[in-house]
Enzyme design. Structure first.
Site, PDB file in Angstrom:
ATOM      1  N   GLU A  78      -6.462  -1.102  -6.613  1.00 17.16           N
ATOM      2  CA  GLU A  78      -5.589  -0.219  -7.372  1.00 17.16           C
ATOM      3  C   GLU A  78      -4.588  -1.077  -8.152  1.00 17.16           C
ATOM      4  O   GLU A  78      -3.836  -1.854  -7.555  1.00 17.16           O
ATOM      5  CB  GLU A  78      -4.845   0.725  -6.435  1.00 17.16           C
ATOM      6  N   ASN A 122      -4.298   6.765  -0.991  1.00 19.46           N
ATOM      7  CA  ASN A 122      -3.492   7.311   0.093  1.00 19.46           C
ATOM      8  C   ASN A 122      -2.815   8.625  -0.272  1.00 19.46           C
ATOM      9  O   ASN A 122      -2.436   9.388   0.617  1.00 19.46           O
ATOM     10  CB  ASN A 122      -2.447   6.290   0.537  1.00 19.46           C
ATOM     11  N   SER A 166       0.817  -1.210   0.000  1.00 18.70           N
ATOM     12  CA  SER A 166       0.000   0.000   0.000  1.00 18.70           C
ATOM     13  C   SER A 166       0.849   1.258   0.000  1.00 18.70           C
ATOM     14  O   SER A 166       0.337   2.349  -0.218  1.00 18.70           O
ATOM     15  CB  SER A 166      -0.903   0.021   1.241  1.00 18.70           C
ATOM     16  N   HIS A 200      -3.213  -3.500  -5.271  1.00 20.88           N
ATOM     17  CA  HIS A 200      -3.489  -3.047  -3.910  1.00 20.88           C
ATOM     18  C   HIS A 200      -4.969  -3.254  -3.586  1.00 20.88           C
ATOM     19  O   HIS A 200      -5.825  -2.468  -3.976  1.00 20.88           O
ATOM     20  CB  HIS A 200      -3.109  -1.571  -3.745  1.00 20.88           C
TER      21      HIS A 200
END
Length: 541
Positions: free
Chosen positions: A194, A232, A161, A182
């Site tokens: 992802e 993120n 991640s 991900h």
């Protein structure tokens, strides 16, 4: 834990479990399209291997298993793979008990699930997904060993991640077959994946990975190997702006959380969410992204959060974070203004922009509304100016009583409105503003003189980072919005929200904040500036 944002999905998830375990699908053998001119998914008859049998590894294995693949689990710790097989079998049993999986399909799935005692047992895997410790050196050693075992056409994937996909693949003989996948936690329930292309990733490999997870019932989005990937990276302001407002003394955590939930439409506020995630985990991700972007001020970590981590108050897991979770502890209530009398009439000068729906709501509540030309604000009976948050502080208008109200996702559905006022505004004028919104059935919170307030400031920063990511080719606008809606349950994609608010307004609010905080943190990106000027050009024509 895969990422700081993934825990939120675990808390918020309302999706059905993978009931979509169609029995004919589980047993079916799909025709692969390798060499047929198009790149298709890994066929269902091909082995998918998962290395690492923690929560994420088991979750990914379950997704591949119920999609119909033979699945092999491997863990370097002796006995762990066998324990994971037993745990997955128990999960399938629970699905049968809930009526979400047929007993026959369960038997077929269990028959396809195997524990591997040695890495060599993964030799015939078409796809290997790694979900081990977030240590780049350990991951690189694993994939170097895997290259000695699997065929040259095997797709190798990491579920990292936060680490660079490019760096993990750097020592491989064939880095083109390496990709990031991900998944979000819990992998069987959350739809987003992802698909991250490293610098050397072959486009056909990324497409094969994308089509494979899409065939598993997931919603994949593509992105390049940027720090934090999509979710993120773009999500940092949701936490950072709340922390900054708190550090400035503008509002307490409970009130900030309530504003973002009840006005902004977010599922959870940032303080309660980071307590759920773990302050150490959230702060580590923020620090990692900040360092990866060479200390870009847009990603600067919070000193207040650092002190919380240093004190050991990590959130729910330690019994105390921003809030106490001790038995019997009462959660602090957000500031809510006492009842005030609504004004009988107001004057609206010009168009209120994204707050224009308020005019109809005021009229429905029995408030007489007069319209005049102007630059978009409400004049209260006592003469005070009531306007939407614009990045200015109230003390900058010393000769004028000013009250500002915050942005809402939907003013009709919002249950709380946040007001900000300065030292020059009288208690009587503030009471008029409070009563006006209370007449709509809203709870009202009054915060300090905070430029940009809470929701408007947060949304503008989210939109800016999203636009910048698109401008830099990290992902498409559609994938960015999809990632933020599905990965962290945002009520709207940041770019979708910016379109609704107005790109020029987002640009101007950030420019105003940049003028007041000249660190570079709020400087509008080139993408946001371009969108704002393009929008003004369309309007002028």
């Amino acid at each position: 834990m895969s990422a700081d944002v993934t825990v939120r999905g675990s808390d918020d998830v309302t999706a059905k479990e993978p009931a979509a375990v169609e029995q004919d699908r589980v047993a079916a053998v799909e025709v692969e399209t390798e060499g047929a001119g198009t790149v298709g998914p890994v066929g269902r008859h091909r082995v998918v291997a998962v290395v690492g049998t923690g929560t994420m590894g088991q979750g990914i294995a379950q997704v591949a298993l119920v999609a119909g693949h033979p699945v092999r689990l491997y863990d370097s710790a002796p006995g762990r793979a066998g324990e994971a097989v037993a745990a997955l079998t128990a999960r399938l049993d629970r699905l049968v008990e809930k009526g979400r999986l047929d007993a026959g399909a369960r038997e077929a799935a269990v028959g396809r699930l195997h524990a591997a005692g040695e890495l060599a047992e993964l030799a015939d895997a078409a796809l290997v997904v790694e979900a081990i410790v977030e240590d780049p050196a350990v991951k690189r050693r694993l994939f170097a060993d895997l290259e000695e075992v699997v065929g040259d056409d095997t797709v190798l994937a990491t579920n990292t991640s936060s680490l660079s996909v490019t760096a993990v693949a750097g020592g491989l003989r064939l880095p083109g077959r390496f990709v990031g996948l991900h998944f979000f936690n819990p992998a069987p329930l959350l739809p987003l994946v992802e698909v991250v292309s490293g610098f050397a990733t072959d486009p056909d490999v990324a497409t094969r990975a994308y089509e494979t997870v899409k065939g598993w019932g997931k919603t994949p989005v593509r992105c390049t190997d940027t720090p934090g990937f999509l979710v993120n990276r773009v999500a940092r302001p949701f936490y950072a702006e709340a922390l900054r407002i708190h550090e400035e003394g503008g509002a307490d955590p409970a009130t900030i959380d309530a504003a973002l939930r009840e006005s902004g439409g977010f599922r959870m506020g940032p303080f309660e969410l980071t307590d759920l995630i773990g302050q150490d985990v959230n702060e580590a991700v923020t620090r990692s992204v900040w360092e990866s972007f060479h200390h870009d001020p847009k990603f600067t970590p919070s000193l207040a959060q650092r002190r919380l981590v240093e004190s050991g108050r990590l959130g729910r897991k330690t019994g105390h974070g921003w809030f106490s979770y001790a038995e019997g502890a009462e959660r602090p209530e957000p500031h809510t203004a006492p009842p005030a009398k609504a004004p009988e009439r107001i004057t609206v000068l010009g168009d209120l922009g994204p707050a224009e729906p308020l005019v109809g709501l005021f009229e429905e509540a029995g408030v007489e509304v007069r319209r005049e030309g102007g630059d978009g604000y409400v004049r209260l009976p006592g003469g005070a100016r009531l306007g939407l948050a614009d990045g200015e502080a109230s003390f900058e208008r010393p000769g004028e009583e000013t009250v500002r109200f915050d942005l809402a996702l939907d003013y009709a559905r919002a249950t709380r409105i946040v007001l900000s006022t300065g030292e020059h505004t009288s208690a009587a004028s503030l009471a008029e503003a409070v009563g006006l919104f209370q007449a709509l059935g809203k709870r009202v919170s009054v915060i300090g003189d905070v430029p940009g307030m809470i929701v408007a400031r947060t949304v503008a920063m989210l939109a800016d980072l999203a636009a910048d990511a698109v401008e830099r080719g990290v992902a498409t606008a559609e994938d960015v919005d999809t990632a933020m809606r599905l990965g962290v349950n945002y009520p709207a994609g940041p770019l979708e929200w910016a379109e609704k608010v107005g790109h020029a307004r987002v640009r101007d609010l950030l420019a105003s904040l940049h003028e007041r905080y000249p660190t570079g943190r709020y400087a509008p990106s080139r993408a946001t500036a371009r969108k704002g000027y393009a929008e003004e050009g369309r309007v002028s024509r």
